[in-house]
Design a protein around this motif. Structure first.
Motif, PDB file in Angstrom:
ATOM      1  N   ARG A 280       0.828  -1.208   0.000  1.00  0.00           N
ATOM      2  CA  ARG A 280       0.000   0.000   0.000  1.00  0.00           C
ATOM      3  C   ARG A 280       0.865   1.262   0.000  1.00  0.00           C
ATOM      4  N   ALA A 281       1.997   1.218   0.687  1.00  0.00           N
ATOM      5  CA  ALA A 281       2.887   2.387   0.703  1.00  0.00           C
ATOM      6  C   ALA A 281       3.463   2.655  -0.684  1.00  0.00           C
ATOM      7  N   LEU A 282       3.812   1.593  -1.407  1.00  0.00           N
ATOM      8  CA  LEU A 282       4.330   1.769  -2.769  1.00  0.00           C
ATOM      9  C   LEU A 282       3.256   2.351  -3.682  1.00  0.00           C
ATOM     10  N   ILE A 283       2.036   1.860  -3.541  1.00  0.00           N
ATOM     11  CA  ILE A 283       0.932   2.358  -4.374  1.00  0.00           C
ATOM     12  C   ILE A 283       0.628   3.814  -4.047  1.00  0.00           C
ATOM     13  N   SER A 284       0.732   4.193  -2.771  1.00  0.00           N
ATOM     14  CA  SER A 284       0.387   5.555  -2.356  1.00  0.00           C
ATOM     15  C   SER A 284       1.305   6.601  -2.975  1.00  0.00           C
ATOM     16  N   VAL A 285       2.496   6.181  -3.430  1.00  0.00           N
ATOM     17  CA  VAL A 285       3.384   7.126  -4.100  1.00  0.00           C
ATOM     18  C   VAL A 285       2.721   7.684  -5.356  1.00  0.00           C
ATOM     19  N   TYR A 286       1.914   6.867  -6.025  1.00  0.00           N
ATOM     20  CA  TYR A 286       1.231   7.285  -7.251  1.00  0.00           C
ATOM     21  C   TYR A 286      -0.215   7.693  -7.018  1.00  0.00           C
ATOM     22  N   GLY A 287      -0.809   7.277  -5.905  1.00  0.00           N
ATOM     23  CA  GLY A 287      -2.206   7.581  -5.663  1.00  0.00           C
ATOM     24  C   GLY A 287      -3.098   6.856  -6.654  1.00  0.00           C
ATOM     25  N   ASP A 288      -4.075   7.573  -7.203  1.00  0.00           N
ATOM     26  CA  ASP A 288      -5.018   6.962  -8.144  1.00  0.00           C
ATOM     27  C   ASP A 288      -4.375   6.620  -9.474  1.00  0.00           C
ATOM     28  N   ASP A 289      -3.166   7.118  -9.736  1.00  0.00           N
ATOM     29  CA  ASP A 289      -2.489   6.867 -11.005  1.00  0.00           C
ATOM     30  C   ASP A 289      -1.522   5.690 -10.926  1.00  0.00           C
ATOM     31  N   ALA A 290      -1.594   4.911  -9.874  1.00  0.00           N
ATOM     32  CA  ALA A 290      -0.686   3.772  -9.734  1.00  0.00           C
ATOM     33  C   ALA A 290      -0.868   2.796 -10.893  1.00  0.00           C
ATOM     34  N   PRO A 291       0.237   2.317 -11.495  1.00  0.00           N
ATOM     35  CA  PRO A 291       0.128   1.422 -12.655  1.00  0.00           C
ATOM     36  C   PRO A 291      -0.357   0.037 -12.247  1.00  0.00           C
ATOM     37  N   PRO A 292      -1.022  -0.674 -13.165  1.00  0.00           N
ATOM     38  CA  PRO A 292      -1.530  -2.025 -12.851  1.00  0.00           C
ATOM     39  C   PRO A 292      -0.436  -2.988 -12.421  1.00  0.00           C
ATOM     40  N   PHE A 293       0.776  -2.845 -12.966  1.00  0.00           N
ATOM     41  CA  PHE A 293       1.858  -3.750 -12.573  1.00  0.00           C
ATOM     42  C   PHE A 293       2.123  -3.661 -11.073  1.00  0.00           C
ATOM     43  N   LEU A 294       1.948  -2.462 -10.508  1.00  0.00           N
ATOM     44  CA  LEU A 294       2.188  -2.261  -9.081  1.00  0.00           C
ATOM     45  C   LEU A 294       0.982  -2.652  -8.248  1.00  0.00           C
ATOM     46  N   GLY A 296      -1.558  -4.706  -9.163  1.00  0.00           N
ATOM     47  CA  GLY A 296      -2.014  -6.073  -9.378  1.00  0.00           C
ATOM     48  C   GLY A 296      -3.413  -6.147  -9.937  1.00  0.00           C
ATOM     49  N   HIS A 297      -4.044  -4.992 -10.205  1.00  0.00           N
ATOM     50  CA  HIS A 297      -5.399  -4.963 -10.759  1.00  0.00           C
ATOM     51  C   HIS A 297      -5.311  -4.678 -12.258  1.00  0.00           C
ATOM     52  N   HIS A 298      -5.705  -5.642 -13.073  1.00  0.00           N
ATOM     53  CA  HIS A 298      -5.614  -5.516 -14.522  1.00  0.00           C
ATOM     54  C   HIS A 298      -7.009  -5.484 -15.135  1.00  0.00           C
ATOM     55  N   ASP A 299      -7.076  -5.109 -16.390  1.00  0.00           N
ATOM     56  CA  ASP A 299      -8.360  -5.035 -17.085  1.00  0.00           C
ATOM     57  C   ASP A 299      -9.016  -6.410 -17.124  1.00  0.00           C
ATOM     58  N   PRO A 300     -10.345  -6.456 -16.968  1.00  0.00           N
ATOM     59  CA  PRO A 300     -11.052  -7.752 -17.035  1.00  0.00           C
ATOM     60  C   PRO A 300     -10.832  -8.409 -18.395  1.00  0.00           C
ATOM     61  N   GLY A 301     -10.703  -9.730 -18.366  1.00  0.00           N
ATOM     62  CA  GLY A 301     -10.506 -10.470 -19.602  1.00  0.00           C
ATOM     63  C   GLY A 301      -9.058 -10.614 -20.019  1.00  0.00           C
ATOM     64  N   LEU A 302      -8.159  -9.891 -19.355  1.00  0.00           N
ATOM     65  CA  LEU A 302      -6.741  -9.990 -19.692  1.00  0.00           C
ATOM     66  C   LEU A 302      -6.165 -11.276 -19.104  1.00  0.00           C
ATOM     67  N   THR A 303      -5.426 -12.029 -19.912  1.00  0.00           N
ATOM     68  CA  THR A 303      -4.793 -13.258 -19.430  1.00  0.00           C
ATOM     69  C   THR A 303      -3.599 -12.881 -18.547  1.00  0.00           C
ATOM     70  N   LEU A 304      -3.650 -13.280 -17.307  1.00  0.00           N
ATOM     71  CA  LEU A 304      -2.610 -12.895 -16.356  1.00  0.00           C
ATOM     72  C   LEU A 304      -1.497 -13.934 -16.338  1.00  0.00           C
ATOM     73  N   PRO A 305      -0.250 -13.501 -16.141  1.00  0.00           N
ATOM     74  CA  PRO A 305       0.848 -14.460 -15.995  1.00  0.00           C
ATOM     75  C   PRO A 305       0.746 -15.195 -14.670  1.00  0.00           C
ATOM     76  N   ALA A 306       1.561 -16.230 -14.526  1.00  0.00           N
ATOM     77  CA  ALA A 306       1.497 -17.041 -13.307  1.00  0.00           C
ATOM     78  C   ALA A 306       1.890 -16.239 -12.072  1.00  0.00           C
ATOM     79  N   ASN A 307       2.811 -15.292 -12.228  1.00  0.00           N
ATOM     80  CA  ASN A 307       3.352 -14.591 -11.067  1.00  0.00           C
ATOM     81  C   ASN A 307       3.296 -13.082 -11.273  1.00  0.00           C
ATOM     82  N   ARG A 308       3.103 -12.372 -10.173  1.00  0.00           N
ATOM     83  CA  ARG A 308       3.056 -10.913 -10.196  1.00  0.00           C
ATOM     84  C   ARG A 308       4.111 -10.373  -9.237  1.00  0.00           C
ATOM     85  N   LEU A 309       4.115  -9.056  -9.082  1.00  0.00           N
ATOM     86  CA  LEU A 309       5.018  -8.434  -8.124  1.00  0.00           C
ATOM     87  C   LEU A 309       4.799  -9.065  -6.750  1.00  0.00           C
ATOM     88  N   ALA A 310       5.874  -9.473  -6.094  1.00  0.00           N
ATOM     89  CA  ALA A 310       5.766 -10.139  -4.786  1.00  0.00           C
ATOM     90  C   ALA A 310       6.539  -9.348  -3.736  1.00  0.00           C
TER      91      ALA A 310
END
Length: 528
Positions: A280-294, A296-310
């Motif tokens: 949450r602290a990393l996301i708060s640096v960007y606020g509402d403009d936080a990128p999906p990679f950070l 973990g919320h991606h567009d519906p229907g997008l095929t997600l890889p096995a692993n994300r940022l950990a």
């Protein structure tokens, strides 16, 4: 047709330094470029310009080709580094002995690198004929590379070339390099002009008047000016290092937690909560403009890889390659396939966060300059000692999915499935993905065990503590926390790979920590 510049060292040694006297292991393309420029400006091809010797325009054009075309590969020989051993002493204070006396300062300056054969800078395509002819002429005028007592014979070649030991990583990003990678300084367009301008500026300085031309009394070493204008870095990866098995998380960045008085260690049962707090602290640096990679919320229907940022909390451990300056640290693991934009986004947030807060505590983080460099995901842990076998123990985690309907399903099967989910992108084919959920999961467990995976011990934890080991639980999933000891077989690319398994592997749960045992102990574990 391939092309190469070959450096042969008649004495079998290369002597040079970089930075503040650090031994230079390999002559870089930038050093090669500078040597060729010096030959052009002082050799038989030099021309007079404004009372000074200067390179001919044709030679500057040939060097411009080097600036715009870094070598595609390196052919590096076996080498042995000989650090400085002999000590020379310089007596200081002789100019003003009455002020503070004299003293002898030690200096070691006989370090060298012995080479088994020549060094080659390799290009996949030959330069234009005129450029090659000029480079060939310049090579013959270079007397040494590095120090003047490191003589060299340079030549160009298009045949009889050795196979490259390292290939240029054209997609080198912010992520870390392996220890076996070679990073070198390379010239960029405009490098020759920058060096020539610096030379003209130095040569144009008027000598001091006679009344000012006195010996200095501070005895400070006078070092020649050095310019880094129009240089960059190139990374070369070993030709044999292309992994046959991918690394799930390609790099791991550490955020040391400062050991403050009155601050308690983060306990095992609180690590999911603290990992979520850092997320949450990393996301708060960007606020509402936080990128999906950070986020973990991606567009519906997008095929997600096995692993994300950990994100995990790690303890200081003797098997870790990186020496941690504190007792604990947050580990931010970057998954395979991250783009330069993704990495830049994480890096900016990583630099900005200094404090992590959660209920009941505050963790202060080391300043950016005091943080260890990133570690490649395949080299986070040191290899096991000779005669020992690498096993792994997990921090508490929960199974990824609910068991398949029908048939017999054990907790060991859940561990195998949790591990398979980490490697599912390589274990399952496109046809396999078309199977039903239960069939697909059973096939994944089968594929994992075919690779030598083995659960040596698994124990279920009290269900009352389940919420401590899972951040969010998908609908229909029975929270079944466990700890396990296992063998990965040949799933991971190396025995030093950073891994986490289970549903909470992205936020504080299921981190694999190495446990090395002998064959006898392993057999006892299997019989329990």
């Amino acid at each position: 047709m391939p092309f190469a510049i070959v450096a042969e060292f008649p004495l079998g040694t290369y002597r040079a330094s970089r930075g503040e006297g650090e031994i230079d292991l390999w002559p870089s393309p930038a050093r090669l470029h500078s040597a060729l420029l010096a030959a052009a400006g002082r050799g038989v091809r030099a021309v007079e310009q404004d009372g000074l010797l200067a390179p001919a325009p044709d030679d500057v054009e040939a060097l411009a080709w080097l600036e715009g075309n870094p070598p595609d590969g390196l052919a590096l020989p076996l080498a042995n580094v000989h650090p400085s051993t002999n000590t020379a002493y310089r007596e200081m204070g002789l100019l003003r002995p009455g002020a503070s006396g004299t003293k002898k300062l030690p200096k070691r300056d006989n370090a060298a690198v012995s080479l088994a054969e020549s060094i080659m800078w390799l290009w996949e395509a030959e330069p234009p004929l005129a450029v090659r002819e000029r480079l060939d002429d310049l090579c013959s005028d270079v007397p040494y590379l590095g120090r003047s007592d490191s003589p060299v014979r340079l030549r160009t070649a298009t045949s009889g070339l050795r196979r490259a030991t390292h290939h240029r990583d054209k997609a080198a990003r912010l992520s870390t390099s392996r220890r076996t990678d070679v990073t070198v300084v390379a010239p960029r367009p405009g490098r020759a002009k920058a060096l020539l301008d610096a030379h003209v500026a130095e040569a144009s300085v008027r000598p001091p008047a006679e009344r000012n031309d006195r010996a200095a009394s501070d005895e400070v070493d006078i070092r020649p000016a050095f310019t880094t204008t129009a240089t960059g870095r190139e990374r070369y990866v070993p030709a044999q290092a292309a992994p046959t098995r991918p690394t799930p998380w390609e790099s791991v960045w550490l955020l040391p937690i400062l050991d403050m008085r009155g601050t308690e260690r983060i306990r095992i049962g609180d690590r999911v909560r603290w990992s979520v707090a850092l997320h949450r602290a990393l996301i708060s640096v960007y606020g509402d403009d936080a990128p999906p990679f950070l986020t973990g919320h991606h567009d519906p229907g997008l095929t997600l890889p096995a692993n994300r940022l950990a994100i995990h909390v790690v303890d200081r451990h003797p098997a870790a390659r990186t020496a941690m300056p504190s007792d604990q640290a947050f580990a931010v693991a970057i998954p395979a396939g991250a783009t330069p934009t993704d990495l830049a986004a994480v890096a900016a947030a990583f630099e900005a966060v200094r404090v992590v807060r959660t209920r009941g505590g505050t963790a202060r983080l080391a300043a950016p300059g005091d943080r260890p460099p990133p570690v490649h995901g395949s080299e986070f842990w040191s290899p096991s000692d000779e005669g020992l076998l690498r096993c792994w123990t997990t921090s508490p985690t929960v199974a990824d999915v609910r068991p398949p309907r029908g048939g017999v399903w054990s907790l060991a099967d859940s561990v195998a499935l949790s591990t398979g989910m980490v490697f599912r992108d390589t274990l399952l084919t496109t046809e396999d993905l078309g199977l039903g959920r239960d069939s697909r999961h059973q096939l994944l467990v089968q594929r994992v065990r075919e690779r030598g995976f083995d659960v040596l011990d698994v124990r279920r934890l009290a269900s009352s503590s389940a919420e401590r080991f899972a951040h969010k639980v998908p609908p229909g999933l029975v929270v079944d926390p466990y700890v396990a000891t296992l063998r990965l077989g040949d799933l991971a690319p190396t025995d030093g790979t950073w891994l986490a398994i289970g549903q909470s592997r992205h936020l504080g749960g299921g981190l694999l920590v190495p446990v090395d045992v002998d064959a006898g102990t392993l057999e006892i574990w299997r019989q329990r």
